[in-house]
Design an enzyme around this catalytic site. Structure first.
Site, PDB file in Angstrom:
ATOM      1  N   HIS A   1      -2.221  10.685  -0.061  1.00  0.00           N
ATOM      2  CA  HIS A   1      -2.465   9.380  -0.662  1.00  0.00           C
ATOM      3  C   HIS A   1      -2.448   9.460  -2.185  1.00  0.00           C
ATOM      4  O   HIS A   1      -1.837   8.645  -2.861  1.00  0.00           O
ATOM      5  CB  HIS A   1      -3.842   8.902  -0.193  1.00  0.00           C
ATOM      6  CG  HIS A   1      -3.929   7.426  -0.057  1.00  0.00           C
ATOM      7  ND1 HIS A   1      -3.474   6.776   1.058  1.00  0.00           N
ATOM      8  CD2 HIS A   1      -4.389   6.487  -0.893  1.00  0.00           C
ATOM      9  CE1 HIS A   1      -3.667   5.500   0.905  1.00  0.00           C
ATOM     10  NE2 HIS A   1      -4.215   5.284  -0.270  1.00  0.00           N
TER      11      HIS A   1
ATOM     12  N   ASP B   1       4.568 -14.453  11.464  1.00  0.00           N
ATOM     13  CA  ASP B   1       3.260 -14.893  10.976  1.00  0.00           C
ATOM     14  C   ASP B   1       2.233 -13.771  11.189  1.00  0.00           C
ATOM     15  O   ASP B   1       1.717 -13.595  12.291  1.00  0.00           O
ATOM     16  CB  ASP B   1       2.878 -16.160  11.759  1.00  0.00           C
ATOM     17  CG  ASP B   1       1.560 -16.749  11.324  1.00  0.00           C
ATOM     18  OD1 ASP B   1       0.772 -16.045  10.666  1.00  0.00           O
ATOM     19  OD2 ASP B   1       1.305 -17.917  11.674  1.00  0.00           O
TER      20      ASP B   1
ATOM     21  N   LYS C   1      -7.000  -0.869  11.662  1.00  0.00           N
ATOM     22  CA  LYS C   1      -6.438  -1.292  10.368  1.00  0.00           C
ATOM     23  C   LYS C   1      -5.214  -0.444  10.043  1.00  0.00           C
ATOM     24  O   LYS C   1      -4.199  -0.947   9.556  1.00  0.00           O
ATOM     25  CB  LYS C   1      -7.512  -1.174   9.282  1.00  0.00           C
ATOM     26  CG  LYS C   1      -7.123  -1.745   7.939  1.00  0.00           C
ATOM     27  CD  LYS C   1      -6.364  -0.785   7.056  1.00  0.00           C
ATOM     28  CE  LYS C   1      -6.030  -1.420   5.718  1.00  0.00           C
ATOM     29  NZ  LYS C   1      -5.161  -0.572   4.886  1.00  0.00           N
TER      30      LYS C   1
ATOM     31  N   GLU D   1       0.820  -1.216   0.000  1.00  0.00           N
ATOM     32  CA  GLU D   1       0.000   0.000   0.000  1.00  0.00           C
ATOM     33  C   GLU D   1       0.853   1.265   0.000  1.00  0.00           C
ATOM     34  O   GLU D   1       1.714   1.434   0.872  1.00  0.00           O
ATOM     35  CB  GLU D   1      -0.921  -0.014   1.236  1.00  0.00           C
ATOM     36  CG  GLU D   1      -1.904   1.138   1.241  1.00  0.00           C
ATOM     37  CD  GLU D   1      -2.886   1.071   2.418  1.00  0.00           C
ATOM     38  OE1 GLU D   1      -3.195  -0.039   2.904  1.00  0.00           O
ATOM     39  OE2 GLU D   1      -3.330   2.149   2.847  1.00  0.00           O
TER      40      GLU D   1
HETATM   41  C1  MEV Z   1      -5.624   3.159   5.304  1.00  0.00           C
HETATM   42  O1  MEV Z   1      -4.897   2.032   4.910  1.00  0.00           O
HETATM   43  C2  MEV Z   1      -5.590   3.307   6.808  1.00  0.00           C
HETATM   44  C3  MEV Z   1      -6.467   4.436   7.361  1.00  0.00           C
HETATM   45  O2  MEV Z   1      -7.804   4.282   6.922  1.00  0.00           O
HETATM   46  C4  MEV Z   1      -6.386   4.326   8.867  1.00  0.00           C
HETATM   47  C5  MEV Z   1      -7.350   5.232   9.614  1.00  0.00           C
HETATM   48  O3  MEV Z   1      -8.394   5.595   9.069  1.00  0.00           O
HETATM   49  O4  MEV Z   1      -7.033   5.535  10.784  1.00  0.00           O
HETATM   50  C6  MEV Z   1      -5.995   5.786   6.892  1.00  0.00           C
END
Ligand code: MEV
Length: 438
Positions: A393, A296, A280, A85
């Site tokens: 991004h 792992d 995430k 990513e």
């Molecule tokens: C994207 O990979 C991760 C985010 O969505 C994490 C978040 O929203 O805190 C930017």
């Protein structure tokens, strides 16, 4: 062409590719060529990778990026990250630099206990089972001596085994619940070998136990397996600084920034929809280092998310507070990691990654991984609560689109210059490139 096959695993690698190419591709030659173009030119190295798993046909690349300037407990680390990513490595590096100028990350490992269980069914008197277990407990240790000898030399081994009565949840269901220390190895093989021996010992001793009826002697072992829920294998990582010190180029009002960060974290604490995405982002950092160091990541993912819901509702892994004009921000995560054994001694890039980290102990790696996770979360929240994430991004995304169009160096310069001042979107970039090429 039929698309099922018997005996696929017995085919040679070449024949496997032939079958796939002929079955699924309109241009089998081209598919074959692509698959083989990812083979390593060094046949020995390729064989090593072929042997990691079954039915290998080629390699699947992930970029290995580097996030330097991680100051953790007073020591600088250059962190290897394997991830597909865009923005993640840049974000980690930016956060690392930012916090290195504000005292760095403080990390502490609370415990490194691992867990394994023998799940079994016992149809009989629970009190008799308890007495039996107490009588034979030492035999579990004795029967696993061959397996535990080496681990004990390194300071690890079986810590304890207890009998757990789970019959309130499921009729006749009991467990041998064992705790282990596995030092610098993740210890999965060690734990599972011990557990399988415990199961054999349990069955053998039950048959020989004079107090048991014939139904009680007939213990049914369902399975013996480690648990990835390692709630006693925890690392805490923290950053803190006076609120005024949070200021920098894009943070002109540090108090407002600190309070907005705090609210963003509170939202993740109370709102599972947000918590999952918040976490995430943390896993973007954690997984990338876990992967680069040959650990792992599925085990880590499973354990971390279980931990995030340990109080009955899925919640934020990270937390923050403002106290006496100091902003503190921290996270506790379970991380069962190894720096010896498994892939760590086999995969050349894993060896390289560990060497770059100056051959850390498992505990040190837990600290590095957790710091990368917190850095990632900080970068995400900082973007989200200020500019929004799309700005950064899409800039990274631009590079990917340019690559996709195989732009020449001259085209690349023109495109990058244009999108320095214009909003990046996939459609806008594609249109611009197409116009450029007209
Ligand atoms: C994207 O990979 C991760 C985010 O969505 C994490 C978040 O929203 O805190 C930017």
């Amino acid at each position: 062409m039929k698309n099922n096959i018997d005996g696929f695993s017995k085919l040679t690698k070449e024949k496997k590719i032939d079958w796939i190419a002929a079955t699924y591709f309109s241009e089998p030659e081209k598919a074959t060529q692509l698959i083989k173009s990812y083979w390593n030119a060094d046949a020995k190295l390729q064989q090593l990778h072929d042997d990691f798993i079954e039915n290998t046909i080629t390699n699947f690349y992930l970029p290995l990026g580097i996030a330097p300037n991680f100051l953790i407990n007073g020591k600088y680390y250059t962190v290897p990250m394997a991830i597909e990513e865009s923005s993640v490595v840049a974000a980690a590096a930016k956060s690392a630099k930012y916090w290195s100028e504000r005292g760095g990350f403080k990390a502490t490992v609370f415990n490194t206990e691992k867990i394994g269980q023998v799940h079994f069914m016992f149809n009989g008197n629970p009190e008799k089972l308890k007495t039996f277990f107490t009588e034979i407990k030492s035999k579990f240790f004795k029967d696993t001596e061959a397996t535990t000898a080496n681990m004990q030399k390194r300071g690890g081994g079986i810590v304890d085994i207890i009998l757990v009565d789970k019959t309130a949840a499921l009729e006749n269901y009991y467990q041998l619940h064992a705790t282990f220390q596995t030092k610098d190895s993740m210890g999965a093989n060690f734990i599972n070998s011990c557990l399988e021996q415990f199961a054999k010992t349990l069955k053998r001793e039950a048959v020989a136990h004079a107090e048991f009826s014939s139904a009680e002697k007939d213990i049914e072992v369902i399975m013996s397996i480690l648990s990835n829920y390692v709630q006693n294998c925890i690392v805490r990582v923290e950053v803190s600084c006076p609120i005024a010190d949070l200021a920098e180029k894009n943070i002109t009002n540090p108090r407002e920034f600190a309070e907005k960060m705090l609210t963003a974290i509170r939202i993740a604490e109370v709102e599972p929809y947000r918590a999952v995405t918040h976490n995430k982002g943390i896993m973007n950092g954690i997984d990338a280092v876990v992967l680069a160091t040959g650990n792992d990541f599925r085990a880590v993912e499973a354990g971390v998310h279980a931990y995030a819901s340990k109080d009955g509702q899925y919640t934020s892994l990270s937390h923050a507070k403002i106290e006496n004009d100091t902003f503190s921000y921290w996270m506790e995560v379970p991380l069962a990691l190894g720096t010896v054994g498994g892939l760590t001694s086999l995969h050349p890039m894993v060896k390289l990654a560990l060497e770059m980290l100056e051959k850390p102990s498992a505990q040190e790696l837990m600290q590095i991984v957790a710091a990368t996770g917190l850095a990632q979360n900080f970068a995400a929240l900082r973007s989200l609560t200020t500019t929004g994430i799309q700005e950064g991004h899409m800039k990274m995304h631009l590079g990917n689109i340019i690559n996709q169009f195989e732009a020449t160096p001259q085209e690349r310069t023109i495109i990058e210059q244009h999108f320095d001042t214009n909003a990046v979107s996939h459609a806008a970039v594609v249109t611009f490139i197409e116009n450029l090429r007209k």
